[in-house]
Design a protein around this motif. Sequence first.
Motif: not given
Length: 140
Positions: A64-66, A70-72, A76-78
Amino acid sequence: MTDCVFCSIVAEDSPAYRLYEDEHSLAFLDIEPATRGHTLVIPKTHYETTTDMPNSLAGRVFKTVHHVSDALESAYQLDGFALVQENGVKAHQDVPHAHIHIIPRYGDDVPDLGWSGERVEETTQQKVTATVRDELASDA
């Protein structure tokens, strides 16, 4: 656990901005974020620390962290993100329910992640390496 705020969130007795959940884990926004999108990922079953969790559950939580990281990154183009996980009061674990922080990083932001690393002597590193390897070998 009845007095655990994260268990209360899982049970939907307390509010949270839920981002993702599956059978084993839940991801929601931190109420005191270090940066925009700061997310917590928890097991739905109460375990005080990550090392208390069974290996199979730890793997599911980190899946889930992964997925959420990935979605974040995509949304937001982090410029990057930090994963922070604290076990125990001495490590600054504020809520005694295992959780992993996903802290998005943006440009010149400067969130305090809690340490100021200093180089350690090579002999110290060698001793730590030997001690931990011995412990890992005894668990095999």
